[in-house]
Scaffold this motif. Structure first.
Motif, PDB file in Angstrom:
ATOM      1  N   PHE A   1       0.726  -1.199  -0.019  1.00 28.58           N
ATOM      2  CA  PHE A   1      -0.097  -0.034  -0.054  1.00 28.58           C
ATOM      3  C   PHE A   1       0.816   1.255   0.025  1.00 28.58           C
ATOM      4  O   PHE A   1       0.709   2.241  -0.841  1.00 28.58           O
ATOM      5  CB  PHE A   1      -0.884  -0.099   1.210  1.00 28.58           C
ATOM      6  CG  PHE A   1      -1.518   1.212   1.429  1.00 28.58           C
ATOM      7  CD1 PHE A   1      -2.687   1.599   0.851  1.00 28.58           C
ATOM      8  CD2 PHE A   1      -1.075   2.260   2.173  1.00 28.58           C
ATOM      9  CE1 PHE A   1      -3.508   2.870   1.087  1.00 28.58           C
ATOM     10  CE2 PHE A   1      -1.872   3.654   2.506  1.00 28.58           C
ATOM     11  CZ  PHE A   1      -2.704   3.822   1.739  1.00 28.58           C
TER      12      PHE A   1
ATOM     13  N   MET B   1       2.205   2.515  -3.311  1.00 30.73           N
ATOM     14  CA  MET B   1       1.265   3.266  -3.963  1.00 30.73           C
ATOM     15  C   MET B   1       0.984   4.527  -3.861  1.00 30.73           C
ATOM     16  O   MET B   1       0.678   5.237  -4.922  1.00 30.73           O
ATOM     17  CB  MET B   1      -0.242   2.469  -3.935  1.00 30.73           C
ATOM     18  CG  MET B   1      -0.351   0.929  -4.169  1.00 30.73           C
ATOM     19  SD  MET B   1      -1.825   0.250  -3.839  1.00 30.73           S
ATOM     20  CE  MET B   1      -1.399  -1.534  -3.812  1.00 30.73           C
ATOM     21  N   VAL B   2       1.553   5.088  -3.008  1.00 29.34           N
ATOM     22  CA  VAL B   2       1.421   6.454  -2.571  1.00 29.34           C
ATOM     23  C   VAL B   2       2.540   7.173  -3.195  1.00 29.34           C
ATOM     24  O   VAL B   2       3.623   6.856  -3.336  1.00 29.34           O
ATOM     25  CB  VAL B   2       1.313   6.539  -1.042  1.00 29.34           C
ATOM     26  CG1 VAL B   2       1.283   8.136  -0.895  1.00 29.34           C
ATOM     27  CG2 VAL B   2       0.254   5.956  -0.434  1.00 29.34           C
ATOM     28  N   GLN B   3       1.975   8.262  -4.282  1.00 32.81           N
ATOM     29  CA  GLN B   3       3.013   9.004  -4.863  1.00 32.81           C
ATOM     30  C   GLN B   3       3.663  10.080  -3.993  1.00 32.81           C
ATOM     31  O   GLN B   3       2.786  10.789  -3.073  1.00 32.81           O
ATOM     32  CB  GLN B   3       2.346   9.670  -6.004  1.00 32.81           C
ATOM     33  CG  GLN B   3       1.758   8.671  -7.155  1.00 32.81           C
ATOM     34  CD  GLN B   3       1.053   9.366  -8.085  1.00 32.81           C
ATOM     35  OE1 GLN B   3       1.088  10.676  -8.305  1.00 32.81           O
ATOM     36  NE2 GLN B   3       0.290   8.698  -8.956  1.00 32.81           N
TER      37      GLN B   3
ATOM     38  N   SER C   1      -2.551  12.189  -2.912  1.00 25.49           N
ATOM     39  CA  SER C   1      -2.256  10.636  -3.048  1.00 25.49           C
ATOM     40  C   SER C   1      -2.536   9.794  -1.943  1.00 25.49           C
ATOM     41  O   SER C   1      -3.078   8.580  -2.473  1.00 25.49           O
ATOM     42  CB  SER C   1      -0.739  10.516  -3.531  1.00 25.49           C
ATOM     43  OG  SER C   1      -0.412   9.032  -3.991  1.00 25.49           O
TER      44      SER C   1
ATOM     45  N   THR D   1      -5.433   6.945  -2.489  1.00 19.78           N
ATOM     46  CA  THR D   1      -4.984   5.564  -2.156  1.00 19.78           C
ATOM     47  C   THR D   1      -5.608   4.832  -1.182  1.00 19.78           C
ATOM     48  O   THR D   1      -6.218   3.680  -1.218  1.00 19.78           O
ATOM     49  CB  THR D   1      -3.572   5.281  -1.959  1.00 19.78           C
ATOM     50  OG1 THR D   1      -2.768   6.113  -2.878  1.00 19.78           O
ATOM     51  CG2 THR D   1      -2.876   3.918  -2.100  1.00 19.78           C
TER      52      THR D   1
ATOM     53  N   ASP E   1      -9.132   3.912  -2.446  1.00 19.62           N
ATOM     54  CA  ASP E   1      -9.259   2.833  -3.238  1.00 19.62           C
ATOM     55  C   ASP E   1      -8.760   1.630  -2.704  1.00 19.62           C
ATOM     56  O   ASP E   1      -9.235   0.669  -3.069  1.00 19.62           O
ATOM     57  CB  ASP E   1      -8.064   3.139  -4.482  1.00 19.62           C
ATOM     58  CG  ASP E   1      -8.431   4.090  -5.438  1.00 19.62           C
ATOM     59  OD1 ASP E   1      -9.439   4.616  -5.599  1.00 19.62           O
ATOM     60  OD2 ASP E   1      -7.535   4.783  -6.201  1.00 19.62           O
ATOM     61  N   HIS E   2      -8.059   1.565  -1.551  1.00 15.22           N
ATOM     62  CA  HIS E   2      -8.070   0.406  -0.871  1.00 15.22           C
ATOM     63  C   HIS E   2      -8.453   0.627   0.674  1.00 15.22           C
ATOM     64  O   HIS E   2      -7.457   0.665   1.564  1.00 15.22           O
ATOM     65  CB  HIS E   2      -6.233   0.109  -0.771  1.00 15.22           C
ATOM     66  CG  HIS E   2      -5.856   0.045  -2.318  1.00 15.22           C
ATOM     67  ND1 HIS E   2      -6.200  -0.910  -3.214  1.00 15.22           N
ATOM     68  CD2 HIS E   2      -5.147   1.144  -3.002  1.00 15.22           C
ATOM     69  CE1 HIS E   2      -5.319  -0.702  -4.390  1.00 15.22           C
ATOM     70  NE2 HIS E   2      -5.279   0.309  -4.194  1.00 15.22           N
TER      71      HIS E   2
END
Length: 235
Positions: free
Chosen positions: A76, A79-81, A100, A104, A107-108
């Motif tokens: 996870f 996935m974070v920008q 971000s 994220t 989304d999760h």
């Protein structure tokens, strides 16, 4: 008796057996189950069935479900920008990071049940933490303020998004119109407050949440900037 600390990250990852599963395959499949069905539905048996593998193949890489969850939590964070600190100002970096992280988590949403419950000491988490640290150092924060500032931003995002997730799960079962009628009745002694609410709060909940996030993030960043200006010796 205090439980001895253990983590999947404290031992070297095992190489896959001949034509066997790789750790990356296991993580990807686990995330897919979590996204589709939620944390409660994830089990080693269901994961094995999805991968067409037996328990032995899974336990070659992870000792138990908790280790598996450590892996997906670090996935996870990956996935974070977050930009490299040398390529953006500290406010630009934190704005990108905050938006971000919000997206994220939305989304999760299973992440909400893991953060704070499991250690975040995997490679993705450490890389993200180091970029935040370097951004605050370059901005001029010093000592423990570097880490307190970083924690403040993360806490703000979590504080905004976790109630959103809870509301989204519950909203399907809530009569929103009926709730508003009841609120009008119960708050009848406060007509000015009701009028303000009607006049200013967007009717689309998503718009309202976006506005709240924008406003809160700007206040957090402005507060950090003021803290920086008032710190002796800061840049």
């Amino acid at each position: 008796m205090t439980k001895q600390f253990a983590s999947v990250w404290t031992r070297e990852p095992r190489q896959p057996k001949t034509s066997g599963l790789r750790r990356e395959q296991i993580i990807t499949a686990a995330v897919e189950i979590l996204d589709a069905e939620g944390l409660e539905s994830l089990s080693m048996r269901k994961l094995g069935a999805k991968l067409g593998a037996g328990a032995t193949s899974l336990y070659w890489h992870v000792a138990n479900k908790e280790e598996l969850l450590e892996l997906v939590l670090d996935q996870f964070w990956g996935m974070v920008q977050i930009p490299e600190p040398e390529r953006a100002s500290w406010r630009e970096l934190l704005t990108t990071f905050a938006y971000s992280l919000r997206a994220t988590i939305r989304d999760h949403s299973w992440m909400a049940s893991l953060v704070g419950q499991l250690p975040s000491i995997g490679p993705n988490s450490l890389q993200l933490s180091d970029r935040l640290r370097r951004a605050f150092v370059q901005a001029g924060f010093q000592g423990v303020d570097i880490y307190l500032a970083s924690g403040t931003v993360i806490s703000f995002v979590l504080g905004q998004v976790l109630p959103e997730i809870a509301w989204q799960k519950a909203s399907a079962e809530i009569d929103t119109d009926g709730m508003m009628r009841v609120m009008d009745e119960l708050a009848g002694d406060y007509p000015d407050m009701l009028a303000d609410y009607r006049a200013t709060v967007p009717t689309d909940p998503e718009v309202g949440r976006a506005m709240a996030f924008d406003f809160g993030l700007l206040c957090v960043l402005d507060g950090l900037a003021a803290r920086l200006r008032n710190t002796p010796g800061s840049a």
